[in-house]
Scaffold this active site. Structure first.
Site, PDB file in Angstrom:
ATOM      1  N   HIS A  48       0.801  -1.226   0.000  1.00  0.00           N
ATOM      2  CA  HIS A  48       0.000   0.000   0.000  1.00  0.00           C
ATOM      3  C   HIS A  48       0.834   1.277   0.000  1.00  0.00           C
ATOM      4  CE1 HIS A  48      -3.780  -2.078   0.291  1.00  0.00           C
ATOM      5  NE2 HIS A  48      -3.417  -2.722   1.389  1.00  0.00           N
ATOM      6  N   ARG A  73       6.735  -6.277   3.237  1.00  0.00           N
ATOM      7  CA  ARG A  73       5.468  -6.816   2.752  1.00  0.00           C
ATOM      8  C   ARG A  73       5.409  -6.593   1.244  1.00  0.00           C
ATOM      9  NH1 ARG A  73      -0.514  -5.188   4.954  1.00  0.00           N
ATOM     10  NH2 ARG A  73       0.052  -3.100   4.223  1.00  0.00           N
ATOM     11  N   ASP A  87      16.779 -12.341  -2.820  1.00  0.00           N
ATOM     12  CA  ASP A  87      18.097 -12.105  -3.406  1.00  0.00           C
ATOM     13  C   ASP A  87      18.637 -10.732  -3.024  1.00  0.00           C
ATOM     14  OD1 ASP A  87      18.170 -14.593  -4.540  1.00  0.00           O
ATOM     15  OD2 ASP A  87      17.861 -13.922  -6.604  1.00  0.00           O
ATOM     16  N   GLU A 152      -6.553 -11.940   6.486  1.00  0.00           N
ATOM     17  CA  GLU A 152      -7.270 -10.674   6.637  1.00  0.00           C
ATOM     18  C   GLU A 152      -8.652 -10.644   5.995  1.00  0.00           C
ATOM     19  OE1 GLU A 152      -4.923  -7.593   4.723  1.00  0.00           O
ATOM     20  OE2 GLU A 152      -3.884  -9.106   3.540  1.00  0.00           O
ATOM     21  N   ASP A 178      -8.867  -4.969   6.651  1.00  0.00           N
ATOM     22  CA  ASP A 178      -9.496  -5.725   5.572  1.00  0.00           C
ATOM     23  C   ASP A 178     -10.543  -6.685   6.120  1.00  0.00           C
ATOM     24  OD1 ASP A 178      -8.215  -5.374   2.695  1.00  0.00           O
ATOM     25  OD2 ASP A 178      -6.596  -5.143   4.127  1.00  0.00           O
TER      26      ASP A 178
END
Length: 258
Positions: A48, A73, A87, A152, A178
């Site tokens: 977000h 996230r 990586d 969520e 959510d």
């Protein structure tokens, strides 16, 4: 020489509460200031916030020079996104919108090298291996990767017990906003029905031997989560902290004209 130690994962495994802050301003300067504020972990939000791989990397690099730990996230739990983040040296991931045990198993595979997983073997090019400077990286990387899944919505909550049975998941984060929307209470994460569902889920996660986590700005909810043993708890967001402070500053400045 093994992969770098992940103190955040070790603390979760030991049941030690880790206090964190959400970073959505997507800026290394803000990340550096936050990294020395005293939080145990900082969530770099790719879902977000206006982040991409390079901005996440830049923030993780400045956080690495502190005692805070970077958790990322991603936008979604796609294998190719996870591969790039790993990586780049990210060792802790919080994957949003997990709705089934099958999805959780796919995420475990994504953070695990073959033959037990599907993570692409490209560590020779990667920051994660210190650019081939860690000879045992391929053999030891998985032990230090912390995989957290975010439940969520009602579908995810219905599958929570099955998700908790998946080996390789270190913790489960409950997303109240959510969930509230999916329960018909959009914008009301503190609704009694939502709160009851969240607290029940957190207790079940802890009882299953996984690390329970949550982000809540409500001081009373924070206390209740601490009391039931939530292991990774985010208590604030850089965006809202700055917005509140700058608006207050502007209001104070305008008062000088009266």
């Amino acid at each position: 020489m093994p992969a770098p130690h992940n103190p955040f994962k070790a603390a979760l495994n030991a049941g030690e509460m880790q206090l964190g802050c959400w970073l959505g301003l997507a800026d290394p300067y803000v990340a550096e200031i936050s990294a020395h504020a005293g939080f145990d972990w900082l969530l770099l939000d790719g879902e977000h916030a206006p982040n991409d791989l390079r901005s996440l990397l830049a923030q993780a690099q400045v956080i690495a020079a502190s005692n805070s730990h970077a958790v990322v996230r991603p936008v979604i739990g796609e294998t190719w996104m996870i591969k790039q983040l790993l990586d780049a040296g990210i060792q802790s991931l919080l994957v949003p919108m997990v709705e089934s045990a099958e999805q959780a198993r796919e995420l475990v595979a994504a953070v695990t090298y073959p033959p037990h997983g599907v993570r692409g073997v490209g560590s020779a090019l990667a920051r994660a291996s210190q650019f081939s400077g860690i000879p045992d990286y391929l053999q030891t990387a998985r032990e230090e990767i912390c995989l957290l899944v975010q439940v969520e919505n009602r579908k995810g909550m219905a599958a929570l017990d099955e998700i908790l049975e998946v080996d390789g998941i270190d913790g489960v984060f409950i997303g109240p906003s959510d969930l509230a929307a999916d329960m018909g209470h959009i914008g009301k994460a503190g609704h009694p029905d939502v709160k009851a569902a969240v607290l029940d889920a957190l207790k079940r996660i802890k009882a299953a031997g996984k690390a329970p986590g949550i982000l809540t700005l409500d001081p009373e909810m924070q206390k209740e989560c601490a009391e039931i043993g939530v292991t990774f708890l985010a208590t604030d967001i850089d965006v809202t902290l700055f917005a509140k402070a700058i608006r207050g500053s502007a209001a104070a400045a305008k008062a000088l004209r009266k």
